[in-house]
Design a protein around this motif. Structure first.
Motif, PDB file in Angstrom:
ATOM      1  N   PHE A 158       3.690 -46.841  24.924  1.00  0.00           N
ATOM      2  CA  PHE A 158       4.133 -45.522  24.262  1.00  0.00           C
ATOM      3  C   PHE A 158       5.521 -45.387  24.283  1.00  0.00           C
ATOM      4  N   LYS A 159       6.148 -45.185  25.369  1.00  0.00           N
ATOM      5  CA  LYS A 159       7.583 -44.849  25.538  1.00  0.00           C
ATOM      6  C   LYS A 159       8.495 -45.667  24.880  1.00  0.00           C
ATOM      7  N   HIS A 160       7.936 -47.007  24.749  1.00  0.00           N
ATOM      8  CA  HIS A 160       8.837 -48.088  24.017  1.00  0.00           C
ATOM      9  C   HIS A 160       8.743 -47.890  22.777  1.00  0.00           C
ATOM     10  N   LEU A 161       7.355 -47.437  22.226  1.00  0.00           N
ATOM     11  CA  LEU A 161       7.238 -47.249  20.536  1.00  0.00           C
ATOM     12  C   LEU A 161       8.108 -46.068  20.264  1.00  0.00           C
ATOM     13  N   LEU A 162       8.165 -45.087  21.011  1.00  0.00           N
ATOM     14  CA  LEU A 162       8.770 -43.762  20.633  1.00  0.00           C
ATOM     15  C   LEU A 162      10.371 -44.261  20.615  1.00  0.00           C
ATOM     16  N   LYS A 163      10.863 -45.061  21.619  1.00  0.00           N
ATOM     17  CA  LYS A 163      12.265 -45.548  21.420  1.00  0.00           C
ATOM     18  C   LYS A 163      12.552 -46.229  20.029  1.00  0.00           C
ATOM     19  N   MET A 164      11.675 -47.111  19.707  1.00  0.00           N
ATOM     20  CA  MET A 164      11.857 -47.795  18.570  1.00  0.00           C
ATOM     21  C   MET A 164      11.795 -46.799  17.264  1.00  0.00           C
ATOM     22  N   TYR A 165      10.849 -45.801  17.094  1.00  0.00           N
ATOM     23  CA  TYR A 165      10.207 -45.122  16.047  1.00  0.00           C
ATOM     24  C   TYR A 165      10.136 -43.547  16.656  1.00  0.00           C
ATOM     25  N   PRO A 166      11.334 -42.751  16.962  1.00  0.00           N
ATOM     26  CA  PRO A 166      11.156 -41.637  17.633  1.00  0.00           C
ATOM     27  C   PRO A 166      10.280 -40.423  16.698  1.00  0.00           C
ATOM     28  N   ASP A 167      10.258 -40.765  15.410  1.00  0.00           N
ATOM     29  CA  ASP A 167       9.293 -39.627  14.765  1.00  0.00           C
ATOM     30  C   ASP A 167       7.998 -40.262  14.440  1.00  0.00           C
ATOM     31  N   ILE A 168       7.642 -41.390  15.142  1.00  0.00           N
ATOM     32  CA  ILE A 168       6.301 -41.938  14.552  1.00  0.00           C
ATOM     33  C   ILE A 168       5.077 -41.104  14.719  1.00  0.00           C
ATOM     34  N   THR A 169       5.083 -40.046  15.495  1.00  0.00           N
ATOM     35  CA  THR A 169       3.920 -39.486  15.728  1.00  0.00           C
ATOM     36  C   THR A 169       3.798 -38.221  14.595  1.00  0.00           C
ATOM     37  N   ASN A 170       4.794 -38.198  14.171  1.00  0.00           N
ATOM     38  CA  ASN A 170       4.785 -37.185  12.748  1.00  0.00           C
ATOM     39  C   ASN A 170       4.452 -38.061  11.312  1.00  0.00           C
ATOM     40  N   ARG A 171       4.408 -39.199  11.445  1.00  0.00           N
ATOM     41  CA  ARG A 171       4.315 -39.889  10.362  1.00  0.00           C
ATOM     42  C   ARG A 171       3.083 -40.821  10.264  1.00  0.00           C
ATOM     43  N   ILE A 172       2.777 -41.219  11.660  1.00  0.00           N
ATOM     44  CA  ILE A 172       1.409 -42.233  11.631  1.00  0.00           C
ATOM     45  C   ILE A 172       0.549 -41.330  12.389  1.00  0.00           C
ATOM     46  N   PRO A 173      -0.810 -41.453  11.921  1.00  0.00           N
ATOM     47  CA  PRO A 173      -1.944 -40.830  12.522  1.00  0.00           C
ATOM     48  C   PRO A 173      -2.143 -41.461  14.102  1.00  0.00           C
TER      49      PRO A 173
END
Length: 198
Positions: A158-173
């Protein structure tokens, strides 16, 4: 919603600079043989079992490729602005797609076919390098995800995903993010809110 010619050209220039610089003539040929597509949130453009030779360069919005396993929806990868989305297996072979391709937000994309890609690749060496880098990035991303699921802890994934896409939790369910990470929604919730752990 439609892009102006200036935005169209700037988009091609931005993408080419992100992967491999394209000559002015190559950019003009790319613009001439591609088109702007506009899709609504939740719109599925490729379904499992379909043959598709179309790729999408995302100008605005995001999409995901997913498949169904025993009725369960599993996200395989995401694509955001300046990235490509395509039913990879069907696009590059004569096989039906095992994936669905869905737009997760209202999206504006640049569409082009496999035939156009092949034509531009044969005509322009810079376009050939451009496509090579695009495909390589996509394949490396898929390999990285597989490696992470096999060897990394859920929290590290999850940390790696946030590093790649910091705003992903605001855009992807979150349900899609959890399936992409190979974890349950409950586990993802615990990772995001460690203070709530008992």
């Amino acid at each position: 919603m439609m892009l102006t010619t200036i935005n169209y050209e700037k988009t091609i220039e931005l993408i080419s600079n992100a992967y491999n610089p394209l000559s002015v003539q190559c950019q003009q040929d790319f613009i001439e043989h591609s088109k702007i597509g506009v899709y609504k949130k939740g719109e599925i453009v490729v379904r499992e079992g379909q043959y598709s030779k179309k790729a999408y360069l995302i100008v605005k919005g995001c999409s995901r490729a997913f498949y169904l396993k025993d009725g369960k929806d599993i996200s395989d990868w995401f694509a955001f602005e300046n990235q490509f989305m395509a039913p990879i297996i069907s696009f590059f072979s004569e096989q039906p797609s095992p994936h669905y391709v869905e737009f997760v937000e209202d999206s504006t994309v640049l569409e082009f076919s496999k035939d156009i890609m092949d034509s531009l690749t044969n005509k322009h060496h810079d376009f050939e390098r451009f496509i090579s880098k695009v495909v390589t990035e996509t394949m490396l991303g898929l390999c990285e995800r597989l490696h992470a699921i096999q060897f990394n802890k859920a929290e590290d994934r999850f940390k790696h995903l946030l590093k790649m896409y910091p705003d992903i939790t605001n855009r992807i369910p979150l349900t899609h993010i959890a399936s992409y990470l190979g974890i349950t929604l409950e586990t993802l919730s615990r990772i995001r809110n460690p203070k709530k752990r008992i």
